[in-house]
Write an enzyme that holds these catalytic residues in place. Structure first.
Site, PDB file in Angstrom:
ATOM      1  NE  ARG A 104      -3.986  -1.928   1.924  1.00 28.75           N
ATOM      2  CZ  ARG A 104      -4.111  -2.813   2.546  1.00 28.75           C
ATOM      3  NH1 ARG A 104      -3.064  -2.840   3.506  1.00 28.75           N
ATOM      4  NH2 ARG A 104      -4.842  -4.142   2.477  1.00 28.75           N
ATOM      5  CE  LYS A 129       0.651  14.471 -14.384  1.00 32.54           C
ATOM      6  NZ  LYS A 129       0.167  14.870 -16.030  1.00 32.54           N
ATOM      7  CD  GLU A 157       9.440  16.909 -22.634  1.00 32.51           C
ATOM      8  OE1 GLU A 157       8.740  18.020 -22.267  1.00 32.51           O
ATOM      9  OE2 GLU A 157       8.889  15.936 -23.168  1.00 32.51           O
ATOM     10  CE  LYS A 209       6.669  17.513 -13.952  1.00 33.77           C
ATOM     11  NZ  LYS A 209       6.932  16.437 -14.753  1.00 33.77           N
ATOM     12  CD  GLU A 261      -2.272  17.644 -16.487  1.00 32.26           C
ATOM     13  OE1 GLU A 261      -1.202  17.031 -16.211  1.00 32.26           O
ATOM     14  OE2 GLU A 261      -2.560  17.830 -17.457  1.00 32.26           O
ATOM     15  NE  ARG A 263       2.131  17.526 -13.212  1.00 29.64           N
ATOM     16  CZ  ARG A 263       2.737  16.764 -12.300  1.00 29.64           C
ATOM     17  NH1 ARG A 263       1.971  16.728 -11.088  1.00 29.64           N
ATOM     18  NH2 ARG A 263       3.472  15.941 -12.525  1.00 29.64           N
ATOM     19  CG  ASN A 311       0.168  18.213 -21.167  1.00 31.34           C
ATOM     20  OD1 ASN A 311       0.987  17.785 -20.655  1.00 31.34           O
ATOM     21  ND2 ASN A 311      -1.005  18.147 -20.660  1.00 31.34           N
ATOM     22  CG  HIS A 350       3.305  16.940 -24.448  1.00 32.06           C
ATOM     23  ND1 HIS A 350       4.395  18.279 -24.257  1.00 32.06           N
ATOM     24  CD2 HIS A 350       4.079  16.118 -23.636  1.00 32.06           C
ATOM     25  CE1 HIS A 350       5.590  17.701 -23.644  1.00 32.06           C
ATOM     26  NE2 HIS A 350       5.320  16.626 -23.268  1.00 32.06           N
ATOM     27  CG  HIS A 355       0.879  12.839 -26.305  1.00 37.04           C
ATOM     28  ND1 HIS A 355       0.460  13.344 -25.204  1.00 37.04           N
ATOM     29  CD2 HIS A 355       2.175  12.439 -26.104  1.00 37.04           C
ATOM     30  CE1 HIS A 355       1.198  13.340 -24.059  1.00 37.04           C
ATOM     31  NE2 HIS A 355       2.224  12.923 -24.558  1.00 37.04           N
ATOM     32  CG  HIS A 378       8.044  12.087 -25.263  1.00 34.16           C
ATOM     33  ND1 HIS A 378       6.622  12.301 -25.438  1.00 34.16           N
ATOM     34  CD2 HIS A 378       8.511  13.104 -24.398  1.00 34.16           C
ATOM     35  CE1 HIS A 378       6.237  13.276 -24.751  1.00 34.16           C
ATOM     36  NE2 HIS A 378       7.053  13.805 -23.915  1.00 34.16           N
TER      37      HIS A 378
HETATM   38  N1  LIG Z   1       5.976  10.532 -15.039  1.00 38.49           N
HETATM   39  C1  LIG Z   1       6.163  11.746 -15.800  1.00 38.49           C
HETATM   40  O1  LIG Z   1       5.719  12.902 -15.318  1.00 38.49           O
HETATM   41  C2  LIG Z   1       6.822  11.705 -17.286  1.00 38.49           C
HETATM   42  C3  LIG Z   1       6.922  12.960 -17.846  1.00 38.49           C
HETATM   43  C4  LIG Z   1       7.645  12.753 -18.929  1.00 38.49           C
HETATM   44  C5  LIG Z   1       7.977  11.482 -19.523  1.00 38.49           C
HETATM   45  N2  LIG Z   1       7.680  10.301 -18.812  1.00 38.49           N
HETATM   46  C6  LIG Z   1       7.833   8.836 -19.539  1.00 38.49           C
HETATM   47  O2  LIG Z   1       9.135   8.779 -19.515  1.00 38.49           O
HETATM   48  C7  LIG Z   1       9.584   7.848 -20.428  1.00 38.49           C
HETATM   49  C8  LIG Z   1      10.459   7.969 -21.409  1.00 38.49           C
HETATM   50  O3  LIG Z   1      11.667   8.314 -20.571  1.00 38.49           O
HETATM   51  P1  LIG Z   1      13.074   8.397 -21.368  1.00 38.49           P
HETATM   52  O4  LIG Z   1      13.151   9.388 -22.424  1.00 38.49           O
HETATM   53  O5  LIG Z   1      14.047   8.800 -20.327  1.00 38.49           O
HETATM   54  O6  LIG Z   1      13.178   6.935 -21.882  1.00 38.49           O
HETATM   55  P2  LIG Z   1      13.831   5.580 -21.282  1.00 38.49           P
HETATM   56  O7  LIG Z   1      13.745   5.455 -19.831  1.00 38.49           O
HETATM   57  O8  LIG Z   1      13.484   4.649 -22.266  1.00 38.49           O
HETATM   58  O9  LIG Z   1      15.513   5.606 -21.702  1.00 38.49           O
HETATM   59  C9  LIG Z   1      15.735   5.842 -23.008  1.00 38.49           C
HETATM   60  C10 LIG Z   1      16.959   4.942 -23.271  1.00 38.49           C
HETATM   61  O10 LIG Z   1      18.201   5.197 -22.720  1.00 38.49           O
HETATM   62  C11 LIG Z   1      18.683   4.238 -22.081  1.00 38.49           C
HETATM   63  N3  LIG Z   1      19.567   5.010 -20.857  1.00 38.49           N
HETATM   64  C12 LIG Z   1      18.926   5.667 -20.098  1.00 38.49           C
HETATM   65  N4  LIG Z   1      20.094   6.073 -19.265  1.00 38.49           N
HETATM   66  C13 LIG Z   1      21.122   5.866 -19.736  1.00 38.49           C
HETATM   67  C14 LIG Z   1      22.560   6.348 -19.741  1.00 38.49           C
HETATM   68  N5  LIG Z   1      22.796   7.111 -18.700  1.00 38.49           N
HETATM   69  N6  LIG Z   1      23.499   6.095 -20.377  1.00 38.49           N
HETATM   70  C15 LIG Z   1      23.189   5.275 -21.552  1.00 38.49           C
HETATM   71  N7  LIG Z   1      21.689   4.745 -21.614  1.00 38.49           N
HETATM   72  C16 LIG Z   1      20.758   5.262 -20.952  1.00 38.49           C
HETATM   73  C17 LIG Z   1      17.622   3.400 -21.484  1.00 38.49           C
HETATM   74  O11 LIG Z   1      18.131   2.015 -21.311  1.00 38.49           O
HETATM   75  C18 LIG Z   1      16.601   3.509 -22.799  1.00 38.49           C
HETATM   76  O12 LIG Z   1      17.078   2.509 -23.781  1.00 38.49           O
HETATM   77  C19 LIG Z   1       8.162   7.477 -21.141  1.00 38.49           C
HETATM   78  O13 LIG Z   1       7.382   6.327 -20.811  1.00 38.49           O
HETATM   79  C20 LIG Z   1       7.135   8.581 -20.802  1.00 38.49           C
HETATM   80  O14 LIG Z   1       5.986   8.253 -20.626  1.00 38.49           O
HETATM   81  C21 LIG Z   1       6.996  10.328 -17.756  1.00 38.49           C
HETATM   82 ZN   LIG Z   2       7.180  15.379 -22.616  1.00 44.14          ZN
END
Ligand SMILES: NC(=O)c1ccc[n+]([C@@H]2O[C@H](COP(=O)([O-])OP(=O)(O)OC[C@H]3O[C@@H](n4cnc5c(N)ncnc54)[C@H](O)[C@@H]3O)[C@@H](O)[C@H]2O)c1
Ligand SMILES: [Zn+2]
Length: 376
Positions: free
Chosen positions: A130, A152, A194, A235, A245, A249, A253, A256, A260, A274
């Site tokens: 939990r 999030k 971003e 942020k 949001e 917030r 977007n 986005h 998206h 992304h």
């Molecule tokens: N929670 C939120 O507020 C929020 C906001 C924006 C995006 N997201 C989410 O984040 C995700 C995307 O995140 P991301 O772009 O970090 O992608 P990711 O976590 O998939 O990382 C991208 C790639 O880089 C590799 N990697 C990570 N760190 C590394 C490093 N230091 N050296 C070498 N390789 C490395 C990973 O293994 C992966 O293959 C999506 O699922 C999206 O929905 C969430």
């Molecule tokens: Zn984004």
């Protein structure tokens, strides 16, 4: 400006959420302090590091060493890299692994990785027993400026991305900017979209400084740390005003809604990251706003010029096999819920002046897309 790549005092950004407040510690070489920071926050806690196999190869050893230095015992759970890990199957596997490691209520999860690890591990932390606390150690630029901050957490569903999740704030974020040195350049550039977004949505002087100094952000010196800190501060301020949001917030977007739809059209694959989709989306949000007479076209052109300069896509021709405007409108509608033909959109009155418009006529957006698709 040339700045040495050395460790210095970290920058600390406070996320002010009352009793759920926490620090984001930013700097080159902050990872080694992780153990001491955790020991100070949560004496006696045991931790489970959640990471993906790629990040593990580069940085798990350093993270474990940092915990050992703080006298903290840890177990490690690895997941496969990539968006596909934000699934029920991986969530189940991860929760079982955390329980098998006998993680208790006062123990901690550490998310060591990009947004995928952060979103999955954060959600697992929200539901295991939990709810247990967690710490974000973001390793991508996107994660350092965006996904690790704000609480999030989510996995994906067949119905869409991030549809199953929870708001669960971390108790600490440690962003070591040196970890980004191993990130593939394309991933770094995608995260930069971003960073630019924070300037474009609310901070014109920051955008101007990025136009002048973006090479140093990519190079990795103090300018990178500063840009990450400004982004986190932006942020954090928005999240502190509107954690769940219900209003402001949504400004995060910017770009986005279009973005998206492009990501979905590309099947959320490596064909379009992304941040690349968001670059295109921001260019279109500025162009659409200019078309509505909200700002001069030259200012929209200036945005596109900067994003193109850093190597991000700014033209729809960058996406192979785009569907037609009707299909894109379907994707936008699925993402945003059209209400009686009106869409909620983030528009701009200029660089640094985004606002939420809840009365955008879907037919006008469609006409705009038809025009842009024809320009390819
Ligand atoms: N929670 C939120 O507020 C929020 C906001 C924006 C995006 N997201 C989410 O984040 C995700 C995307 O995140 P991301 O772009 O970090 O992608 P990711 O976590 O998939 O990382 C991208 C790639 O880089 C590799 N990697 C990570 N760190 C590394 C490093 N230091 N050296 C070498 N390789 C490395 C990973 O293994 C992966 O293959 C999506 O699922 C999206 O929905 C969430
Ligand atoms: Zn984004």
């Amino acid at each position: 400006m040339t700045v040495p790549l050395r460790a210095r005092d970290p920058i600390v950004v406070d996320v002010a959420l009352g009793e759920r407040s926490y620090d984001i510690v930013i700097g080159r070489g902050t990872l080694p302090s992780l153990g001491q920071r955790i020991a100070a926050l949560r004496p006696g806690a045991r931790v489970a590091i959640v990471t993906d196999t790629t990040v593990a190869r580069h940085h798990l050893g350093a993270a474990q060493a940092a915990l050992t230095r703080g006298g903290i015992g840890c177990t490690v759970v690895t997941i496969p890299p990539g968006e596909a890990s934000k699934s029920f199957a991986e969530l189940e596997r991860l929760c079982d692994a955390l329980l098998a490691a006998r993680l208790e209520r006062r123990d901690l999860v550490i998310a060591l990785g990009g947004g995928v690890v952060g979103d999955l591990a954060g959600f697992a932390a929200a539901v295991v027993r939990r709810g247990v606390d967690y710490v974000q150690v973001p390793t991508t630029l996107l994660a350092q400026v965006d996904s690790s901050v704000g609480g999030k957490t989510a996995i994906d569903s067949a119905h869409g991305k991030n549809l199953i999740g929870a708001f669960h704030q971390p108790i600490l974020v440690v962003a070591d900017t040196a970890l980004l040195d191993t990130l593939p350049p394309r991933e770094f550039a995608a995260g930069y979209a971003e960073v630019a977004k924070y300037g474009l949505l609310g901070d014109a002087p920051f955008f101007e400084s990025l136009e002048a100094n973006w090479r140093e952000v990519f190079a990795g010196g103090a300018v990178r740390e500063h840009a990450i800190a400004v982004s986190c501060r932006a942020k954090a301020a928005i999240v502190a005003r509107d954690e769940r949001e219900t209003g402001d917030r949504a400004l995060l977007n910017l770009g986005h809604t279009f973005g998206h739809a492009f990501e979905a059209a590309a099947g959320f694959s490596g064909r379009l990251l992304h941040g690349e989709a968001i670059s295109l989306g921001m260019v279109l949000a500025f162009a659409f706003s200019a078309r509505r007479g909200l700002l001069p076209q030259v200012e929209a052109d200036r945005v596109a010029r900067h994003l193109a300069a850093v190597g991000l896509p700014t033209h729809l021709s960058a996406i192979a096999e785009l569907p037609d405007a009707d299909r894109l409108m379907d994707l936008i509608a699925q993402d945003k819920k059209v209400q009686r033909g009106a869409l909620t959109f983030i528009l701009v009155r200029g660089i640094g002046q985004a606002f939420v418009a809840s009365d955008v006529d879907a037919a006008e957006v469609r006409a705009f897309l038809v025009e842009k698709l024809a320009e390819r």
